[in-house]
Design a protein around this motif. Sequence first.
Motif, PDB file in Angstrom:
ATOM      1  N   LYS A  67     -21.935  -7.460 -29.884  1.00 26.40           N
ATOM      2  CA  LYS A  67     -20.698  -6.666 -29.928  1.00 26.40           C
ATOM      3  C   LYS A  67     -20.985  -5.254 -30.414  1.00 26.40           C
ATOM      4  CE  LYS A  67     -15.817  -7.085 -30.923  1.00 26.40           C
ATOM      5  NZ  LYS A  67     -14.752  -8.029 -31.313  1.00 26.40           N
ATOM      6  N   LEU A  68     -21.847  -5.130 -31.421  1.00 23.46           N
ATOM      7  CA  LEU A  68     -22.228  -3.809 -31.929  1.00 23.46           C
ATOM      8  C   LEU A  68     -22.887  -2.983 -30.826  1.00 23.46           C
ATOM      9  CD1 LEU A  68     -22.594  -1.787 -34.255  1.00 23.46           C
ATOM     10  CD2 LEU A  68     -24.752  -2.963 -34.799  1.00 23.46           C
ATOM     11  N   LEU A  69     -23.762  -3.613 -30.056  1.00 20.69           N
ATOM     12  CA  LEU A  69     -24.449  -2.927 -28.958  1.00 20.69           C
ATOM     13  C   LEU A  69     -23.446  -2.344 -27.963  1.00 20.69           C
ATOM     14  CD1 LEU A  69     -27.174  -2.321 -27.461  1.00 20.69           C
ATOM     15  CD2 LEU A  69     -26.901  -4.551 -26.351  1.00 20.69           C
ATOM     16  N   CYS A  70     -22.463  -3.160 -27.569  1.00 24.62           N
ATOM     17  CA  CYS A  70     -21.461  -2.708 -26.596  1.00 24.62           C
ATOM     18  C   CYS A  70     -20.525  -1.647 -27.187  1.00 24.62           C
ATOM     19  CB  CYS A  70     -20.644  -3.898 -26.096  1.00 24.62           C
ATOM     20  SG  CYS A  70     -21.615  -5.151 -25.232  1.00 24.62           S
ATOM     21  N   LEU A  71     -20.178  -1.786 -28.452  1.00 24.24           N
ATOM     22  CA  LEU A  71     -19.287  -0.818 -29.105  1.00 24.24           C
ATOM     23  C   LEU A  71     -19.944   0.557 -29.222  1.00 24.24           C
ATOM     24  CD1 LEU A  71     -17.542  -2.785 -32.010  1.00 24.24           C
ATOM     25  CD2 LEU A  71     -16.398  -1.495 -30.186  1.00 24.24           C
ATOM     26  N   VAL A  72     -21.212   0.576 -29.600  1.00 21.14           N
ATOM     27  CA  VAL A  72     -21.933   1.848 -29.752  1.00 21.14           C
ATOM     28  C   VAL A  72     -21.936   2.610 -28.438  1.00 21.14           C
ATOM     29  CG1 VAL A  72     -24.214   2.864 -30.106  1.00 21.14           C
ATOM     30  CG2 VAL A  72     -23.376   1.145 -31.692  1.00 21.14           C
ATOM     31  N   LEU A  73     -22.196   1.909 -27.339  1.00 18.35           N
ATOM     32  CA  LEU A  73     -22.238   2.566 -26.032  1.00 18.35           C
ATOM     33  C   LEU A  73     -20.856   3.068 -25.616  1.00 18.35           C
ATOM     34  CD1 LEU A  73     -24.103   3.328 -23.693  1.00 18.35           C
ATOM     35  CD2 LEU A  73     -23.524   1.145 -22.624  1.00 18.35           C
ATOM     36  N   THR A  74     -19.819   2.277 -25.903  1.00 14.56           N
ATOM     37  CA  THR A  74     -18.452   2.684 -25.562  1.00 14.56           C
ATOM     38  C   THR A  74     -18.048   3.945 -26.317  1.00 14.56           C
ATOM     39  OG1 THR A  74     -17.858   0.360 -25.177  1.00 14.56           O
ATOM     40  CG2 THR A  74     -16.055   1.918 -25.450  1.00 14.56           C
ATOM     41  N   ILE A  75     -18.336   3.976 -27.612  1.00 10.09           N
ATOM     42  CA  ILE A  75     -17.996   5.150 -28.431  1.00 10.09           C
ATOM     43  C   ILE A  75     -18.773   6.376 -27.966  1.00 10.09           C
ATOM     44  CG2 ILE A  75     -18.138   6.109 -30.768  1.00 10.09           C
ATOM     45  CD1 ILE A  75     -17.665   3.169 -31.769  1.00 10.09           C
ATOM     46  N   TYR A  76     -20.032   6.180 -27.634  1.00  9.57           N
ATOM     47  CA  TYR A  76     -20.864   7.284 -27.127  1.00  9.57           C
ATOM     48  C   TYR A  76     -20.254   7.923 -25.882  1.00  9.57           C
ATOM     49  CZ  TYR A  76     -24.696   9.199 -24.242  1.00  9.57           C
ATOM     50  OH  TYR A  76     -25.461   9.983 -23.412  1.00  9.57           O
ATOM     51  N   MET A  77     -19.647   7.096 -25.018  1.00 11.62           N
ATOM     52  CA  MET A  77     -19.145   7.598 -23.738  1.00 11.62           C
ATOM     53  C   MET A  77     -17.845   8.385 -23.861  1.00 11.62           C
ATOM     54  SD  MET A  77     -21.063   7.291 -21.169  1.00 11.62           S
ATOM     55  CE  MET A  77     -19.821   7.759 -19.956  1.00 11.62           C
ATOM     56  N   VAL A  78     -17.117   8.259 -24.980  1.00 11.76           N
ATOM     57  CA  VAL A  78     -15.825   8.953 -25.109  1.00 11.76           C
ATOM     58  C   VAL A  78     -15.978  10.472 -25.003  1.00 11.76           C
ATOM     59  CG1 VAL A  78     -13.876   9.431 -26.642  1.00 11.76           C
ATOM     60  CG2 VAL A  78     -14.706   7.083 -26.384  1.00 11.76           C
TER      61      VAL A  78
END
Length: 466
Positions: A202-213
Amino acid sequence: MEDRTKKWTDKQEQNQLCQAEEGSAATPIKVFKKRWAILAIYVLYSAANSFQWMEYSIIANVVMRFYKVSPAQVDWTSIIYMLIYPIIVVPVSYFIEKKGLRFAALCGGIGTAVAALVKVFSIHESLFWVVILGQGIGSTAQVFVMCLPSKIATVWFKPSEVSTACALAVFGTQLGFALGFVVPSTIVRNHESLNQIGCDLKLLCLVLTIYMVPVVLGIIFFFPSCPRLPPSQIQLEERRRNPSSLSFSKYLGFFLNLFKNRGFVFHTIAYGINIGVFAAIGTLLNQFILEYFPNSEEDAGRIGLIMVISGMIGSLIFGFFLDKTHKYKETTVFIYFAAVISIVVSMFSLTSYSKVFVYLSFATVGVFTNAYMPVGFEFAVEITYPADESTTIGILNAMTQATGVLVTIFLGKFNSHFGAFWFLASQAFLLAIGAVITTYVPNKKRRQEAMRGFEINELELLKTKK
C-alpha cells in the motif's frame, strides 16, 4: 479582465501558429527555453509509467505469497504492458497526430496517475484482479507516453539538438525502469507476516500516486501542443500541412504505406527483437538471479537498476554522438553486435557465481540493449521522413511489445524448464538474428537531406533578395 483577454489572445495566436497555412512564409524560426521544461515534465510522467511496468515482477516471489498466485500470473503484470500496445497503437497514433502533444500528454499523464490510484485499493489477497486492472490502465496510458520522444524532440528542439533531446526524453522511460527494479524490493520486504507485506504494498502505491499529483498539474497548466514559433524549417512545413484536418482513412493509408518501405520493415523487426529481449530479461530477472543466488531479491533489483542506469548513460552518449556525426546505421549496427556479446558474457557470469562479475556483465547488457532505444527511434525517423514521428515510433514500439509478449511467455516457460543459462543463450541467438537483419537496412538519411535542402533554399532566397 485585461489579463484574461491577453491570455485568450495568446492562446488564439498559438493555435493559429500551430496550424500555419501555406501563406505564412514569413513565420520566423525560434527556439524557446521552455523546451527544457516540457522535456522535464515528460521525463517525470514517463518515468512513473515505466516504473509500474516492472513494479510487481521484480518482487514476484513476495507478490505470489501475498496474493496466492502463480509465477505466470505475476508475469502478466508486465506482459499486459506489452500486450495492449500493439492492439491500440493505430488509433492512438492517429489522435496524437491530429490533436497534438498536449492531448497525448494529458492522456498519458492522467492515465498513469489513475493506474497508481487504482492499485492503492488492491491490498487484499483476493484483489489481484484490481492489480491487473491498474496495470491495464497504466499500459493504455503507456501508448500515449512512448510515442512521444522523437515528436517532442522535433516539435520543440532545433535540428542540432534533436538526437540528444530524444535520448533525454527516453531517459524518463529508462529512469522509471531503473526505479522499478530497485524501489519495490526496497519498500516491499518478504516479511513473515502477510499483513506487513500488505502495508508495504500500500505504501508503494501511495507514494507513486502522491508523486503524480504535481506532475499532472504541470501537464494541465504548462504543457502546450507546440511552441509559439517553430524551431526549424521542417517544423514550419509541418504546420503548413495542418494535421488537425487529417481523416482517419487517409491516416490509415499513410500508416500502411510505411510497410512498403523495406528498410523500415527490416529495422522494425530488428528493433522489436532488441527491446523485446531487454523487456523479457527485465521481467524474468528476479527469477533467474534467485536461481543462482537464493534469497537475493534485493540483488536482483540492484542488478536491474544498474542495467538501466548504464543504458541511460549509453543513451546520452550515443544521442550526443548522433547529433555530431549523423552516423545512424553505423551506430545501430555497432550497438546490436555489442549487445549479442554482452548477453553471452552475462550467461557465463551467472555460472561463475561471482556477484561482482554478474553486476558488471549485466551493466554491459543495459548499455547495448537499453541504449538502443533512442538510437533506433532516430534511425527510424530518418528512413521514414516525412512520416509523422509518433506514427513511426508507434509502429516500432508495437513490434517491441508484440515481441516482448512472445519472448516473455514462451521463453518464460523455457526458463522454468531449462534455467537462466539457456534462457540467456536463446536471447543471444535472437539478438544475433536482429543484428544480421540490421545490416540490410538501407543507410538513408531523408530528414538530414530535407534539412540541407531547406538550408540551400534559404541561402538562394537571401542571395535573390540581395
